[in-house]
Structure formats: structure tokens, C-alpha cells
Motif scaffolding. Structure first.
Motif, short mmCIF file in Angstrom:
data_model
loop_
_atom_site.label_atom_id
_atom_site.label_comp_id
_atom_site.label_asym_id
_atom_site.label_seq_id
_atom_site.Cartn_x
_atom_site.Cartn_y
_atom_site.Cartn_z
N HIS A 266 -5.94 -14.82 7.23
CA HIS A 266 -6.36 -13.44 6.99
C HIS A 266 -6.39 -13.24 5.48
CE1 HIS A 266 -5.32 -12.54 11.25
NE2 HIS A 266 -4.32 -13.38 11.02
N ILE A 267 -7.48 -12.72 4.97
CA ILE A 267 -7.62 -12.54 3.53
C ILE A 267 -7.26 -11.11 3.16
CG2 ILE A 267 -9.16 -12.73 1.55
CD1 ILE A 267 -8.45 -15.37 3.05
N LEU A 268 -6.24 -10.98 2.30
CA LEU A 268 -5.76 -9.67 1.89
C LEU A 268 -5.04 -9.79 0.56
CD1 LEU A 268 -5.06 -6.65 2.50
CD2 LEU A 268 -2.96 -7.50 3.60
N ASP A 269 -5.39 -8.92 -0.38
CA ASP A 269 -4.66 -8.80 -1.63
C ASP A 269 -3.62 -7.71 -1.43
OD1 ASP A 269 -3.74 -8.20 -4.20
OD2 ASP A 269 -5.68 -8.59 -5.14
N MET A 270 -2.34 -8.08 -1.44
CA MET A 270 -1.28 -7.12 -1.16
C MET A 270 -1.16 -6.03 -2.21
SD MET A 270 0.20 -7.70 1.77
CE MET A 270 1.74 -6.79 1.57
N SER A 271 -1.84 -6.17 -3.34
CA SER A 271 -1.80 -5.12 -4.36
C SER A 271 -2.81 -4.02 -4.10
CB SER A 271 -2.05 -5.72 -5.75
OG SER A 271 -3.42 -6.03 -5.95
N GLU A 272 -3.73 -4.23 -3.15
CA GLU A 272 -4.77 -3.24 -2.86
C GLU A 272 -4.31 -2.38 -1.69
OE1 GLU A 272 -8.62 -5.05 -2.55
OE2 GLU A 272 -8.42 -6.06 -4.48
N THR A 273 -3.75 -1.24 -2.03
CA THR A 273 -2.97 -0.44 -1.10
C THR A 273 -3.75 -0.03 0.15
OG1 THR A 273 -1.85 0.41 -3.07
CG2 THR A 273 -1.44 1.55 -1.01
N ARG A 274 -4.94 0.49 -0.03
CA ARG A 274 -5.73 0.93 1.13
C ARG A 274 -6.07 -0.24 2.05
NH1 ARG A 274 -7.68 4.36 -2.97
NH2 ARG A 274 -7.40 6.59 -2.48
N GLY B 249 -5.10 2.48 -9.51
CA GLY B 249 -4.36 3.07 -10.62
C GLY B 249 -2.86 2.93 -10.54
N LEU B 250 -2.37 2.06 -9.67
CA LEU B 250 -0.93 1.83 -9.53
C LEU B 250 -0.51 0.58 -10.30
CD1 LEU B 250 -0.76 2.37 -5.66
CD2 LEU B 250 -0.04 4.00 -7.41
N LEU C 115 9.50 5.03 -10.32
CA LEU C 115 9.25 3.97 -9.35
C LEU C 115 8.33 2.89 -9.89
CD1 LEU C 115 8.82 5.83 -5.92
CD2 LEU C 115 10.90 5.03 -7.06
N GLN C 116 7.38 3.28 -10.74
CA GLN C 116 6.39 2.33 -11.24
C GLN C 116 6.66 1.86 -12.67
OE1 GLN C 116 2.22 2.93 -10.07
NE2 GLN C 116 2.87 4.86 -9.17
N SER C 117 7.88 2.05 -13.14
CA SER C 117 8.28 1.55 -14.47
C SER C 117 7.32 2.00 -15.56
CB SER C 117 8.37 0.02 -14.44
OG SER C 117 9.23 -0.43 -13.43
N GLU C 118 7.06 3.31 -15.57
CA GLU C 118 6.12 3.87 -16.54
C GLU C 118 6.77 4.30 -17.85
OE1 GLU C 118 2.77 6.06 -13.99
OE2 GLU C 118 4.80 6.64 -13.36
N ARG C 119 8.09 4.39 -17.84
CA ARG C 119 8.80 4.89 -19.03
C ARG C 119 9.36 3.74 -19.87
NH1 ARG C 119 12.38 9.58 -15.94
NH2 ARG C 119 10.61 10.71 -15.03
N GLY C 120 9.29 3.92 -21.18
CA GLY C 120 9.89 2.94 -22.08
C GLY C 120 9.10 1.65 -22.18
N HIS C 121 9.73 0.64 -22.76
CA HIS C 121 9.10 -0.67 -22.95
C HIS C 121 8.87 -1.34 -21.60
CE1 HIS C 121 8.24 -4.64 -24.52
NE2 HIS C 121 9.26 -5.14 -23.83
#
Length: 320
Positions: free
Chosen positions: A96-104, A140-141, A189-195
Motif C-alpha cells: 500500500h503506497i502512503l506517505d504518513m506525513s500527508e494527513t488527509r 502546512g504542518l 505540539l509542532q515545535s514552533e517556538r525557539g531554535h
């Protein structure tokens, strides 16, 4: 505190996570635990075209299981399938072909799998990534989070109803001992803050996986949930994501098969489900999820906040 955690963790790793650590633990394994047939049982393994995922798929196919390889790259997946069939003689191996980073697309795959399959006995969440420079997926995640946490969360929660209808259902997530250096962060959750440090982002994702496993075990007692650390293994993923570590540890890394051993044990052994659900395993033993004096424990309120935020984010990408 972070320096303390990193030092204690690295010393622990040199003692336990290397090939020598595996060989020391192996002396206490009960070999008959894996002397079992899984013919008639179905398994999904994500990230199964190489490394630990492929080693796990190979072992399960040898025991007669029906294996569903969920992979991102079609050519590599088909090559892995042919290798497994050739080595095991088991033709019940599907790609089965699936990129686990593609949420939908993770949502879509899970719903389609439920429509076309009447049972699923074991889900092995093995796919993961460590992107060292901040990168966003098509939605955008942040890509590490999208793959390691959100994609895994969506796949598992969507397939739970199918697992609950099946015999002796299990969910195993391949995590990392690196999570021991991280406390669950509920506000980022997405490590958007800081370095942005890809290694620490990965470790945070792996802490998130441990928390998810503990919460799922409470919510779904008919399924045996577990999360495991494979040790430091010689895999293409490690070589690509951590080249300096890979070169420094040359000769000390476990083989992919040694790294996969506990995942295989958790997936097929009757002994595995005699242990409580929701635990973190290393070399076939449940081990603590926190380092001594590391202050990485979360309050029940923090865990609930994490679960609520993650569920809301996942549902925001669910197809209508």
C-alpha cells in the motif's frame, strides 16, 4: 536539567542500546516465545520497505502471517515485497503506497482499508522521520510531527474499530529511547517556538507516542497497546538522519533484525499479551518511561490537554 538528561541518557544508551546491550539482554530471552505460527492473522506494518520495518515484516511472513506493507516509495516497496516472498515463500504480502506525513491521505487510506478488509489483528506503527531542518508538509504542518505523531494517531484511531472486532488485537509503536530526554509539551505540539533542533523534535514526538499508547490502553482495554525502543540500530534511516552519530557508532550499532526483535515479540508472542497494556518495552521487558530525577512526568491535566488538541487537529483534516 536538559544537560543532565542528555548525559544520563547517553551513558544508559552506551550500556543498553548498543549491540553489546542487545547481546547481554538476549541471554535472558525465552526463545520459545517466538515459536508460534500466525497463519490467518493480518498485520499492517508502516515504513516496511527497509530497516526495522522490513525485518519485522520478514519475520512475520516467515510465521505465516498476512502482511500489509505501508510504504511511501512504490519501487522500494515492491522490491521489499519480492524479497520477503522469495525468502519466506509466503505470497500473502501486499503493498500500500502512503506517505504518513500527508494527513488527509492517512485518513483516506485507513477508511479504504476498513472498507476492503474484514479484520486486522496487529498494527505496527514503525514509519518515522527525523528532518533536521524545519520543513512543512503539503498541509502546512511540521513534517516530523505530521509523520511521527499526527499520522500515527490518525491511522491508529481510525483502525481501532476494525482491531476491536478481530481476535487478539494488538498495536505496537516503534518509538525511541530518545524520548527519555523530553517532557511532553502541551503548548507547542509542532515545535514552533525557539531554535529548531531536529533531534530534539524527534525525541518530543517519541514522548508523544508514549503518552498516546498509555491513553489508548486505558480507553480500549480489548486491544493490547505497547510502545518499544529498538535500541541504536544500523538502518538506512539512522545513516541518513544522523550521519555523524552513525559514523561514530560504527561497529556498535545493532543489526536491523536485533532492533526489530522486541516489535516482533510484541506482535506475535502469547507471552507479550500476558503483560499489562500501555507499557514501554526494551529487549522484551517493560522499562520505565522516565529517567531518575529528570522531571519529565506530566500531570493528568497536561495529558488531557495534549489529547484534546491532537484530536481536534486530526479531525480538522478528516475528509467530509
Amino acid at each position: 536539567m536538559s544537560l543532565y538528561r542528555n548525559i544520563v541518557w547517553f551513558l544508559k544508551g552506551m550500556r543498553e542500546y548498543t549491540r553489546d546491550g542487545y547481546e547481554a539482554a538476549h541471554k535472558h530471552f525465552v526463545e520459545k516465545d517466538l515459536e508460534t505460527s500466525v497463519a490467518g492473522r493480518s498485520f499492517i506494518i508502516t515504513g516496511a520497505n527497509s530497516g526495522i520495518g522490513k525485518a519485522t515484516a520478514m519475520a512475520i511472513a516467515k510465521k505465516g502471517g498476512t502482511v500489509h506493507l505501508v510504504c511511501r516509495n512504490k519501487d522500494r516497496a515492491e522490491e521489499a515485497r519480492e524479497d520477503i516472498i522469495k525468502d519466506t515463500g509466503n505470497r500473502e504480502v501486499y503493498v500500500h503506497i502512503l506517505d504518513m506525513s500527508e494527513t488527509r491521505k492517512v485518513w483516506q487510506f485507513a477508511e479504504e482499508f476498513k472498507r476492503t478488509n474484514t479484520s486486522l489483528n496487529v498494527l505496527i506503527n514503525n514509519a518515522g522521520c527525523m528532518v533536521n531542518q524545519k520543513e512543512l508538509n503539503v498541509e502546512g504542518l511540521e513534517k516530523n510531527f505530521a509523520t511521527n505523531t499526527l499520522g500515527m494517531y490518525i491511522l491508529t484511531t481510525s483502525l481501532i474499530p476494525l482491531l476491536e472486532k478481530s481476535c487478539d488485537p494488538r498495536v505496537i509503536t516503534v518509538s525511541s529511547g530518545g524520548m527519555l530526554v523530553q517532557k511532553l509539551r502541551t503548548e507547542d505540539l509542532q515545535s514552533e517556538r525557539g531554535h529548531f533542533d531536529g533531534t530534539m523534535v524527534y525525541a518530543q514526538n517519541k514522548r508523544q507516542q508514549v503518552v498516546l499508547t498509555q491513553e489508548w490502553a486505558k480507553a480500549h482495554p480489548s486491544i493490547h497497546f505497547s510502545v518499544m525502543h529498538p535500541g541504536w540500530a544500523d538502518t538506512p534511516a539512522v545513516a541518513m538522519a544522523m550521519p555523524q552519530f552513525y559514523q561514530t557508532m560504527a561497529g556498535r550499532l545493532r543489526t536491523a533484525e536485533q532492533g526489530a526483535d522486541t516489535a516482533i515479540w510484541l506482535a506475535v508472542s502469547p507471552a507479550a499479551t500476558s503483560t499489562p497494556s500501555g507499557q514501554f518495552y526494551q529487549d522484551r521487558k517493560a522499562v520505565p518511561v522516565h529517567l531518575p530525577l529528570a522531571w519529565t512526568q506530566s500531570t493528568p491535566q497536561e495529558v488531557q490537554t495534549f489529547m484534546t488538541k491532537l484530536d481536534a487537529l486530526a479531525k480538522s483534516f478528516q475528509p467530509a
